[in-house]
Each structure stands twice: as structure tokens, then as C-alpha cells.
Design a protein around this motif. Structure first.
Motif, PDB file in Angstrom:
ATOM      1  N   GLN A 266       0.913  -0.914  -0.184  1.00  0.00           N
ATOM      2  CA  GLN A 266      -0.307  -0.266   0.068  1.00  0.00           C
ATOM      3  C   GLN A 266       0.797   1.420   0.230  1.00  0.00           C
ATOM      4  O   GLN A 266       0.355   2.297  -0.758  1.00  0.00           O
TER       5      GLN A 266
ATOM      6  N   LEU B  99       1.814   1.429  -3.784  1.00  0.00           N
ATOM      7  CA  LEU B  99       1.024   1.792  -4.689  1.00  0.00           C
ATOM      8  C   LEU B  99       0.134   3.359  -4.109  1.00  0.00           C
ATOM      9  O   LEU B  99      -0.019   3.545  -5.216  1.00  0.00           O
TER      10      LEU B  99
ATOM     11  N   TYR C  75       1.400   6.465  -6.862  1.00  0.00           N
ATOM     12  CA  TYR C  75       1.147   6.274  -8.471  1.00  0.00           C
ATOM     13  C   TYR C  75      -0.180   5.811  -8.755  1.00  0.00           C
ATOM     14  O   TYR C  75      -0.908   5.175  -7.963  1.00  0.00           O
TER      15      TYR C  75
ATOM     16  N   PHE D 150      -3.724   4.275  -8.657  1.00  0.00           N
ATOM     17  CA  PHE D 150      -3.744   3.430  -6.921  1.00  0.00           C
ATOM     18  C   PHE D 150      -3.984   4.533  -6.501  1.00  0.00           C
ATOM     19  O   PHE D 150      -5.107   4.840  -4.953  1.00  0.00           O
TER      20      PHE D 150
ATOM     21  N   CYS E 109      -4.636  -4.341  -1.878  1.00  0.00           N
ATOM     22  CA  CYS E 109      -3.134  -4.947  -1.626  1.00  0.00           C
ATOM     23  C   CYS E 109      -3.232  -5.882  -0.950  1.00  0.00           C
ATOM     24  O   CYS E 109      -2.278  -7.127  -1.410  1.00  0.00           O
TER      25      CYS E 109
ATOM     26  N   ILE F 177       2.247  -4.023 -12.033  1.00  0.00           N
ATOM     27  CA  ILE F 177       2.916  -2.886 -11.734  1.00  0.00           C
ATOM     28  C   ILE F 177       4.423  -2.969 -11.384  1.00  0.00           C
ATOM     29  O   ILE F 177       4.419  -4.261 -10.294  1.00  0.00           O
TER      30      ILE F 177
ATOM     31  N   ASN G 246       7.800  -2.515  -9.414  1.00  0.00           N
ATOM     32  CA  ASN G 246       8.101  -2.653  -7.799  1.00  0.00           C
ATOM     33  C   ASN G 246       9.581  -1.537  -8.030  1.00  0.00           C
ATOM     34  O   ASN G 246      10.159  -0.603  -7.844  1.00  0.00           O
TER      35      ASN G 246
ATOM     36  N   ILE H 186       2.533   0.617 -15.127  1.00  0.00           N
ATOM     37  CA  ILE H 186       1.551  -0.604 -14.809  1.00  0.00           C
ATOM     38  C   ILE H 186       1.575  -1.283 -16.567  1.00  0.00           C
ATOM     39  O   ILE H 186       2.001  -0.172 -17.432  1.00  0.00           O
TER      40      ILE H 186
ATOM     41  N   TYR I 101       3.837  -6.590  -8.896  1.00  0.00           N
ATOM     42  CA  TYR I 101       3.126  -6.636  -8.219  1.00  0.00           C
ATOM     43  C   TYR I 101       1.763  -7.113  -8.872  1.00  0.00           C
ATOM     44  O   TYR I 101       1.527  -6.253 -10.015  1.00  0.00           O
TER      45      TYR I 101
ATOM     46  N   ILE J 216      -2.148  -7.419  -9.415  1.00  0.00           N
ATOM     47  CA  ILE J 216      -3.249  -6.775  -9.175  1.00  0.00           C
ATOM     48  C   ILE J 216      -4.535  -7.615  -9.698  1.00  0.00           C
ATOM     49  O   ILE J 216      -4.660  -7.777 -10.938  1.00  0.00           O
TER      50      ILE J 216
END
Length: 637
Positions: free
Chosen positions: A10, A13, A16, A19, A31, A58, A60, A85, A110, A112
Motif C-alpha cells: 500500500q 501503490l 502511483y 491507485f 493490497c 505494476i 515495483n 503498469i 506486483y 493486481i
């Protein structure tokens, strides 16, 4: 028990889009379902034609390289850095992937879950618009989008949006061609039978000109040329060329700029490579509203500086809009550069009308520095020069006087539009930078064969020139002379390289930012001098050493270097990516604070922004190490 992993996700994110458009509770609920994926360099997260996963991604840490295989050749489509993303087909189309996603280095992404995120898309218009724009900027053919769920339907509703037209332009592959000796009669017959409006004239499979219905009407039907005359006498030459991965706005802007209805598509976008297609004005979808095409038309029709100043303000708004929509930065750079060039061109045309007499000889206006590299997004001070044909010594003073008068008018005109005067007087209104071709050659030779600190500084500015208006042959001849002179004195390139590695570092031993130590900008970070210039200068000196022509843009220079030196491809791609990140950051800071963006107040940056900056610094040291090895600098340091 607290879910510390979800909290860390969290914290990342929330910095960006999209999010950052969610409230804290909703973001945390997402998350908790996020999948953390580690990839070694070269590992794929998905491949072209593979069925979509049940999640989008996305980055990281690290970088994901998006590639597409076409005709057995791998083309790099984009590079996804921290916060970018990708893989949105899982959320929007639910079709097979259109590209490969490969780790360019050790990377953490990550995942999603699409089904978890989709309800938030449906109830949040801003998230919806962001995802639509992000997806649209990478969709090659929007007609493939079908109604597969609520999200995809929004793409159809938004398909008339100007931003959506940043899709690639479709062109006709394998165009019908002729050679230089084909007669006008045969060309007209072929065009009639094939029901085409233009024919490309080729030599060694490269486009050397184009013949359209207009050429046949104006040159043959009028009787000016016979039906038996060869193509070389009636063709329009040189033909306008672009690469195959060209967006609709970029193609349309190029047509308007060059006053043509057809563009030749070549392998590398220049007339020096194989013809692979042709693009006509009828192939393009021209949007209405405040878009590049309309602004180019307004610029060409403008008759007063007030109108051009208004257009320049619209360009600033367009730039801000594109950045907010997170569109591909390379496209933003191309479009804004073309618009700036159009304003300069129109300014020169209007100033020429104010002269008492036509130019005594042919001349060329040159854009220098960031504008010469086509990297000027925010308004800054002018850097320009003028070159005119050689004349007899007795006529030199009179000829130069004419062009100094013209240059003075143009420089003042540009200033009224919003381009500040250069504080160092590197403008065409300065007699030193408004002179004959022969004098320009002598000036370049002075810098190259008698280098000193002042000459090295000036050459770094004046060697980044681009033809802006007038007789292009003059700038081409100057380029040939420049490269020939450099080939005769390798020591000059060594000194240029030495100057680059001696530039101040962006970070210190303990990875802290190196900031200004005194003056009104004390404690500010100079992103231009400490981060952008080392990358710009390195690309220039390496291209000069390899005699690479027609590549003044830094991004293009690194792409050319990667093609010529595959053993250093990873490094050059990293430099290209870092430069794009840094220039975008500088531009966003400039818009945010209404400045040039080169001086950044570090306290105003978030932790994520600082980390992203530091990450972009890494290739600077690596490219400097390559220069040390390439030019044997250890022996002179």
C-alpha cells in the motif's frame, strides 16, 4: 494481526496512478490480494499470443521490457520502470497478449487481480479514464476492441478522444513503385489500373521521390513535360519518410509540416533505408478540437505574433494534458517538438515578408541546443544560428548585414511569442553566429583542431543543430565537413569524453543528492547539469565517433548506438530509459512550479520520487566508464 506485507504494498501503490485515486481503505483491501512476483533478468511474465492472466501488473523494482515479434524481428515497444503498469489486457480485453513482458534486470512486480480491481474501475471515472488512456496508447488497432465486459465498452465510448488517436497509423504495405527511368505514361497507366493516388520512385529499394495525381495534373496535363519523360523529372524529391511505428498525430503533423499528402514508410524512418510502405492523408483519422493537427493548421495560417503566442499557450496546455494522462513520453516529445518547430518556421516566414527585398543568397536557419535535439518541451531561452551561401569577399559584409537584419527580426519575434533571449547571446542576431558556410566550417575546425575549454563548451551546444528553415543542403554540407574534420583529429573526441566524465556527480559517496552549495538556489538539485547533460553529452560524442548522421535527438542516438553495438545494447537501452525518466521529471517539475524545471527543491519530493531519480542515475556512471575505456582516458586523468 497486521498484514505488514499488504501495508508495504500500500505504501508503494499510493504514490502511483491509478491507485493514488483510491481511498485508503479500498486500496488496502486490494493490497491484501496482490501477488508479489520476483523475476531474474531475462525471465518472462507473459509472452506474445499467450492467454491473458487473471491480473495486471505494476513494476515495483527493476524494469520490464515490452517487446513484439514481427517478421522474426524483435521490436522494443516500451520499458516499464518503477510505478509503470502493464498487462492491461487482463482487465480490458481479456484476449491473448499482444506483446512479451521480459525482466530487463532483476525485477519485482506486483500482480493486481483483475476481478478484485474491476469494481473500483466501474465506480471511479478518473481511474477508468486513466486505464483507457494507458491501454489505448499501446493498442495498435483499436478496431479489435470488442464488448467484453463493462470496461471495454468505455473504450468505444472514448474512441473519439484526441488522446486515443495516439494509436499507430495504418499504412499500405508493399506499395507499387517505379524507378527513375519509368515514363510518365507508364506511371499514369499503372496508377489508373491499380486505383492508387501516388507512386513511390525507388533506387536500390530506397525512396528517392514520389509522384502523385497532382504531379501528373500540374506537370503532364499542362504540357510542361511529355508523356515520355522519366520519373526523375516530374517526381517530388526528396520524399517525406517516417518509421513504421508512427502515431496518427505524428504522421498528420509531418504531412502538414512538409505540405504533402503521402509519406513513405521506411525501415528506420529515413530515406536511407528500404521502403516498406506508404501512408496517405486518407489513411488518417483527423480528430477535431485542440489537437496537434489543428494547432499546426492554426500556425500555418497565423499572421501575427499574438496568434502564435496564443498557439504556444495551447501547446503548453496540450503538454500538461498528455503528461497527466501518462501517455508514452517519446510520443509527447515528438509531437511537442514538431509544434515548436512549426512556430519557429512560421515566425521566419512572417519576418521575411517584412524585409524590403528577398534574401540575396540561399540560407538556412538552425535550431541549437535542446531545440536542435528536439528535446525542448518547456519554453526556455533561444539558441539558434544562421548559415548562408558563400559569396565573394566584396559582397560578404552586405550579405551578412541583410541576414543580421532578418535574424534580429526573427529573434525579437520569437521573444514576443515567449522564447526568452539567450543570456550568452548564442543567437542568429550575433554576427559570430550569422555567417557564411565557409566561415562556419572554419569555426568548427577551430574548435576541433585547436580545442580549449571554451571551444569544448561551445561545440557541445553548436554540434547539436537541426535544420529549421531554408536550404537544407547547407546544413548537410556542414555536417559532412564536421564529421570529416573529427575523423582527422581523434584527440578532440578524447577531450570531449574527458570533459563528460569530469562533470559533477548527481549523488555523493553515501548516495545523497549533491545540491547547490550557495547562491539563491542553495540546497536545490540541478537535474539538467548533474543528470541530463552527462547522458546527452555521452550520446553525442559516441555518435560522432561512429560518424552517425541525422541523429541529433538523445533517445534516437542511444537507439542507433544499440543497433551498431549489440554488445553494449543493455547499457544504451538503460541510458535511453534513464534520459526519458529524467527529462519527463524535469518537465513535470517545471509545469508544477512554473519554471524551467532544471532546479528541484528536494524537500518537495516524495520518497518514491527521490528513489526513482536515484535509480535513473545508475546508467550515468556506467556510460562514463564506457567512455573511459573507449577513449583510453585513464592515461590522461
Amino acid at each position: 494481526m497486521k498484514n505488514t506485507i499488504a501495508e508495504r504494498i500500500q505504501d508503494f501503490l499510493k504514490n502511483y496512478p491509478p491507485f493514488n485515486l483510491l481511498n485508503k481503505e479500498d486500496l488496502f483491501s486490494i493490497c491484501e490480494q496482490v501477488q508479489v512476483i520476483y523475476l531474474e533478468k531475462g525471465k518472462f511474465i507473459f509472452t506474445q499470443t499467450e492467454a491473458t492472466h487473471n491480473m495486471f501488473y505494476i513494476t515495483n523494482k527493476g524494469a520490464i521490457k515490452l517487446t513484439q515479434i514481427e517478421n522474426e524481428k524483435t521490436n522494443i515497444m516500451d520499458m516499464c520502470d518503477e510505478g509503470d503498469i502493464f498487462g492491461l489486457r487482463a482487465l480490458i480485453l481479456k484476449q491473448h497478449y499482444y506483446m512479451n513482458a521480459e525482466a530487463n534486470e532483476e525485477t519485482i512486480v506486483y500482480g493486481i487481480p483483475a476481478d478484485i480491481f474491476e469494481p473500483f474501475v466501474e465506480k471511479n471515472k478518473n481511474i477508468k479514464n486513466y486505464l483507457i488512456t494507458s491501454f489505448a496508447s499501446n493498442v495498435k488497432d483499436p478496431s479489435i476492441v470488442e464488448e467484453k465486459g463493462n470496461t471495454s465498452s468505455y473504450i468505444k465510448k472514448e474512441s473519439n478522444n484526441d488522446l486515443f488517436n495516439l494509436q499507430n497509423a495504418k499504412y499500405t504495405k508493399s506499395p507499387i513503385t517505379c524507378d527513375l527511368t519509368t515514363t510518365a505514361k507508364n506511371i499514369a497507366t499503372t496508377m489508373r489500373d491499380a486505383k492508387i493516388g501516388a507512386m513511390v520512385v525507388v533506387e536500390n529499394k530506397k525512396p528517392v521521390g514520389i509522384i502523385t495525381n497532382k504531379d501528373l495534373r500540374d506537370k503532364i496535363a499542362t504540357g510542361d513535360f511529355s508523356l515520355e519523360c522519366p520519373a526523375k523529372k516530374i517526381m517530388t524529391s526528396p520524399a517525406t519518410t517516417l518509421p513504421k511505428h508512427i502515431t496518427i498525430p505524428e504522421a498528420h503533423v509531418s504531412m502538414l509540416k512538409n505540405d504533402t499528402s503521402h509519406i513513405c514508410i521506411t525501415k528506420d524512418g529515413t530515406p536511407n533505408s528500404k521502403l516498406i510502405g506508404i501512408l496517405s492523408i486518407h489513411d488518417l483519422v483527423v480528430s477535431l478540437g485542440n489537437n496537434p493537427s489543428v494547432l499546426i493548421k492554426e500556425t500555418k495560417r497565423a499572421k501575427k505574433s499574438k496568434q502564435l503566442r496564443s498557439i504556444r499557450k495551447k501547446i503548453d496546455l496540450l503538454l500538461k494534458q498528455y503528461l497527466e494522462q501518462e501517455l508514452p513520453f517519446a510520443h509527447i516529445l515528438n509531437i511537442i517538438s514538431e509544434l515548436n518547430s512549426a512556430i519557429v518556421t512560421r515566425s521566419i516566414e512572417l519576418c521575411l515578408k517584412k524585409m524590403d527585398t528577398p534574401p540575396p543568397v540561399k540560407f538556412a536557419w538552425m535550431a541549437l541546443g535542446s531545440q536542435g535535439r528536439r528535446e525542448q518541451l518547456l519554453l526556455s531561452d533561444q539558441d539558434n544560428a544562421l548559415i548562408f551561401e558563400d559569396v565573394e569577399e566584396t559582397k560578404f559584409e552586405e550579405t551578412q548585414s541583410y541576414f543580421l537584419t532578418l535574424s534580429d527580426k526573427v529573434v525579437k519575434y520569437l521573444n514576443t511569442i515567449g522564447f526568452e533571449y539567450c543570456p550568452a547571446d548564442m543567437m542568429a542576431s550575433n554576427p559570430k553566429w550569422c555567417t557564411s558556410l565557409n566561415n562556419w566550417k572554419k569555426q568548427f575546425d577551430e574548435w576541433i583542431f585547436n580545442p580549449n575549454s571554451s571551444g569544448i563548451l561551445l561545440s557541445s551546444i553548436f554540434f547539436d543543430y537541426e535544420y529549421a528553415y531554408g536550404e537544407k543542403k547547407l546544413t548537410n554540407e556542414l555536417t559532412e565537413h564536421l564529421l570529416n574534420s573529427i575523423n582527422q583529429n581523434n584527440r578532440f573526441l578524447t577531450l570531449l569524453a574527458k570533459d563528460i566524465i569530469e562533470k559533477p556527480s548527481p549523488i555523493g559517496f553515501f548516495r545523497q543528492f549533491i545540491v547547490e552549495q550557495d547562491g539563491e538556489h542553495k540546497d536545490f538539485f540541478n537535474i539538467k547539469i548533474r543528470a541530463l547533460m552527462p547522458l546527452i553529452d555521452a550520446a553525442r560524442v559516441l555518435c560522432l565517433s561512429l560518424n552517425i548522421k541525422n541523429a541529433n535527438n538523445t533517445l534516437l542516438r542511444y537507439r542507433k548506438l544499440a543497433e551498431l553495438e549489440p554488445q553494449n545494447e543493455d547499457l544504451y537501452q538503460s541510458c535511453e530509459r534513464a534520459f526519458r525518466t529524467l527529462l519527463k521529471f524535469k518537465t513535470e517539475q517545471g509545469i508544477l512550479h512554473n519554471t524551467t524545471g532544471k532546479l528541484i527543491e528536494l524537500e518537495s519530493l516524495s520518497k518514491a520520487e527521490k528513489l526513482k531519480l536515484k535509480r535513473a542515475f545508475k546508467p550515468i556512471k556506467e556510460i562514463q566508464e564506457l567512455l573511459i575505456h573507449r577513449f583510453a582516458l585513464k592515461q590522461i586523468l
